[in-house]
Design an enzyme around this catalytic site. Structure first.
Site, PDB file in Angstrom:
ATOM      1  N   HIS A  65      28.580  -7.401   1.038  1.00 31.83           N
ATOM      2  CA  HIS A  65      27.255  -7.541   1.636  1.00 31.83           C
ATOM      3  C   HIS A  65      26.945  -9.030   1.758  1.00 31.83           C
ATOM      4  O   HIS A  65      27.757  -9.872   1.377  1.00 31.83           O
ATOM      5  CB  HIS A  65      26.200  -6.808   0.801  1.00 31.83           C
ATOM      6  CG  HIS A  65      25.998  -7.347  -0.575  1.00 31.83           C
ATOM      7  ND1 HIS A  65      27.015  -7.390  -1.515  1.00 31.83           N
ATOM      8  CD2 HIS A  65      24.895  -7.879  -1.191  1.00 31.83           C
ATOM      9  CE1 HIS A  65      26.543  -7.912  -2.638  1.00 31.83           C
ATOM     10  NE2 HIS A  65      25.265  -8.217  -2.463  1.00 31.83           N
ATOM     11  N   HIS A  67      24.557 -11.160   0.441  1.00 33.96           N
ATOM     12  CA  HIS A  67      23.799 -11.973  -0.496  1.00 33.96           C
ATOM     13  C   HIS A  67      24.631 -13.219  -0.818  1.00 33.96           C
ATOM     14  O   HIS A  67      25.865 -13.165  -0.832  1.00 33.96           O
ATOM     15  CB  HIS A  67      23.478 -11.183  -1.769  1.00 33.96           C
ATOM     16  CG  HIS A  67      22.307 -10.259  -1.592  1.00 33.96           C
ATOM     17  ND1 HIS A  67      22.109  -9.136  -2.363  1.00 33.96           N
ATOM     18  CD2 HIS A  67      21.260 -10.302  -0.720  1.00 33.96           C
ATOM     19  CE1 HIS A  67      20.983  -8.531  -1.966  1.00 33.96           C
ATOM     20  NE2 HIS A  67      20.468  -9.209  -0.982  1.00 33.96           N
ATOM     21  N   ASP A  69      25.558 -14.875  -3.383  1.00 40.20           N
ATOM     22  CA  ASP A  69      26.585 -14.911  -4.437  1.00 40.20           C
ATOM     23  C   ASP A  69      27.875 -14.193  -4.018  1.00 40.20           C
ATOM     24  O   ASP A  69      28.848 -14.191  -4.765  1.00 40.20           O
ATOM     25  CB  ASP A  69      26.053 -14.350  -5.765  1.00 40.20           C
ATOM     26  CG  ASP A  69      25.484 -12.944  -5.656  1.00 40.20           C
ATOM     27  OD1 ASP A  69      25.103 -12.528  -4.545  1.00 40.20           O
ATOM     28  OD2 ASP A  69      25.394 -12.250  -6.692  1.00 40.20           O
ATOM     29  N   HIS A  70      27.888 -13.624  -2.802  1.00 41.01           N
ATOM     30  CA  HIS A  70      29.088 -12.943  -2.308  1.00 41.01           C
ATOM     31  C   HIS A  70      29.676 -13.599  -1.060  1.00 41.01           C
ATOM     32  O   HIS A  70      30.767 -13.235  -0.643  1.00 41.01           O
ATOM     33  CB  HIS A  70      28.771 -11.475  -2.009  1.00 41.01           C
ATOM     34  CG  HIS A  70      28.405 -10.708  -3.232  1.00 41.01           C
ATOM     35  ND1 HIS A  70      29.282  -9.850  -3.870  1.00 41.01           N
ATOM     36  CD2 HIS A  70      27.264 -10.697  -3.977  1.00 41.01           C
ATOM     37  CE1 HIS A  70      28.676  -9.336  -4.942  1.00 41.01           C
ATOM     38  NE2 HIS A  70      27.462  -9.834  -5.021  1.00 41.01           N
ATOM     39  N   HIS A 142      22.815  -0.293  -2.184  1.00 40.20           N
ATOM     40  CA  HIS A 142      22.178  -1.530  -2.645  1.00 40.20           C
ATOM     41  C   HIS A 142      20.897  -1.716  -1.827  1.00 40.20           C
ATOM     42  O   HIS A 142      20.570  -0.881  -0.986  1.00 40.20           O
ATOM     43  CB  HIS A 142      23.158  -2.704  -2.458  1.00 40.20           C
ATOM     44  CG  HIS A 142      22.770  -3.948  -3.185  1.00 40.20           C
ATOM     45  ND1 HIS A 142      22.170  -3.954  -4.425  1.00 40.20           N
ATOM     46  CD2 HIS A 142      22.902  -5.267  -2.836  1.00 40.20           C
ATOM     47  CE1 HIS A 142      21.952  -5.204  -4.806  1.00 40.20           C
ATOM     48  NE2 HIS A 142      22.385  -6.015  -3.858  1.00 40.20           N
ATOM     49  N   ASP A 210      27.357  -4.336  -6.684  1.00 39.55           N
ATOM     50  CA  ASP A 210      25.998  -4.350  -6.153  1.00 39.55           C
ATOM     51  C   ASP A 210      25.590  -2.992  -5.588  1.00 39.55           C
ATOM     52  O   ASP A 210      25.378  -2.834  -4.394  1.00 39.55           O
ATOM     53  CB  ASP A 210      25.835  -5.443  -5.088  1.00 39.55           C
ATOM     54  CG  ASP A 210      25.886  -6.826  -5.702  1.00 39.55           C
ATOM     55  OD1 ASP A 210      24.909  -7.572  -5.573  1.00 39.55           O
ATOM     56  OD2 ASP A 210      26.904  -7.166  -6.329  1.00 39.55           O
ATOM     57  N   HIS A 269      30.968  -8.843 -12.189  1.00 40.50           N
ATOM     58  CA  HIS A 269      29.643  -9.124 -11.628  1.00 40.50           C
ATOM     59  C   HIS A 269      28.555  -9.063 -12.708  1.00 40.50           C
ATOM     60  O   HIS A 269      27.606  -8.295 -12.626  1.00 40.50           O
ATOM     61  CB  HIS A 269      29.331  -8.144 -10.485  1.00 40.50           C
ATOM     62  CG  HIS A 269      28.169  -8.580  -9.626  1.00 40.50           C
ATOM     63  ND1 HIS A 269      26.870  -8.274  -9.940  1.00 40.50           N
ATOM     64  CD2 HIS A 269      28.116  -9.295  -8.481  1.00 40.50           C
ATOM     65  CE1 HIS A 269      26.056  -8.783  -9.013  1.00 40.50           C
ATOM     66  NE2 HIS A 269      26.800  -9.410  -8.117  1.00 40.50           N
TER      67      HIS A 269
END
Length: 308
Positions: A65, A67, A69-70, A142, A210, A269
């Protein structure tokens, strides 16, 4: 085990923000000279360098996805790959909106010596086939569109010499049949099924992060040799917070692993507040005994089962 190996490395195991001892979420797989990256949080290429793995031969990057942090490590990684003189196209796979997100990130990485192809996932399930393996994407739950991924290496059945001889098939055709070809000769049609045994167990790894627990995760993780799953929180009193933010606790991940019947669970994670994930292992292993909390750089080699 010899021959075919799938190497899996968790480059980063952190969620939300990088810490001095924990990079953000990323997993790399190497198979037969091909390389797959799933997620690319900030610092991914540093984690790759620490591991001693090269970014140049990455063939596909999958995003769960969008976000930060990814995916925020992508521009720097693209520039590094470009500096390594790559010219072959790079495939990026991710939820709807991927092209727009990548175009935005490329404002700071505009000139690259290779083309980028974006495959946007719109369906609940999608399979992308490559040379010798496939990637199965499946939607999870998510607060933005998010997918889990399985890397699947199928294994053909064994060539059955006695069948080929009994059918009077000339030896010069054996290799081609073994490779899956259909051969027309002298009015006869030879097909691989005539000489190949049943498909043998391949290799499968499932990765999801997530998300809340879903039936789809259980379904897609079934048959996997390794299930890598988000464990955002180890503390039992964080279940309400996990539910609110559409994340998972260690115990929920362990229940999924148990229901999917996998042999091994790796948790990843972690919340930045979770300093020592291993402290919670005794409780988690009561649900699923073969659970491991992972540190950055954790690696495993998976091979075909020897069924001689």
């Amino acid at each position: 085990m010899r021959g075919t190996m799938l190497d899996i490395c968790l480059l980063g195991t952190g969620g939300m923000m990088p810490l001095p001892y924990r990079w953000l979420t990323s997993m790399m797989a190497r198979y037969n000279g091909q390389n797959i990256l799933i997620d690319c949080g900030e610092g991914t290429q540093i984690a790759m360098k620490e591991k001693g793995w090269s970014p140049k031969p990455i063939d596909v990057i999958c995003f769960t996805h969008f976000h930060a942090d990814h995916i925020s490590g992508l521009p720097g990684l693209l520039l590094t790959i470009g500096n390594a003189e790559r010219t072959e196209p790079l495939l990026l796979v991710g939820p709807k909106g991927l092209s727009r997100v990548v175009a935005s990130l490329r404002i700071i990485a505009p000139e690259l010596p290779f083309a980028i192809d974006c495959l946007e996932l719109n369906e609940a399930e999608h399979t992308v086939s490559f040379d010798g393996f496939k990637i199965e994407a499946f939607r999870v739950n998510h607060n933005v569109p998010c997918y889990g991924y399985s890397i699947v290496i199928e294994r053909k059945g064994r060539f059955q010499v006695e069948k080929a001889e009994a059918l009077g098939i000339e030896k010069r055709y054996w290799n081609r049949l073994q490779k899956g070809e259909t051969i027309e000769t002298g009015g006869a049609v030879l097909v691989p099924d005539m000489v190949m045994g049943p498909a043998r167990k391949g290799i499968k790894v499932t990765y999801c992060t997530d998300t809340r627990p879903t039936e789809g995760i259980v379904k897609h993780a079934a048959g996997s040799d390794l299930f890598i799953c988000e464990g955002m929180y180890g503390e039992r009193d964080k279940k309400a917070k996990a539910r609110e933010n559409r994340h998972m606790t260690f115990y929920e991940a362990a229940e999924l692993a148990k229901r999917a019947g996998v042999p091994k669970l790796w948790l990843t994670h972690y919340s930045p507040s979770l300093n020592r994930p291993e402290e919670f292992l005794p409780e988690v292993r009561k649900i699923f005994p073969d659970t491991e909390t992972c540190r950055d750089g954790k690696t495993i080699e998976l091979g075909f089962e020897d069924d001689e």
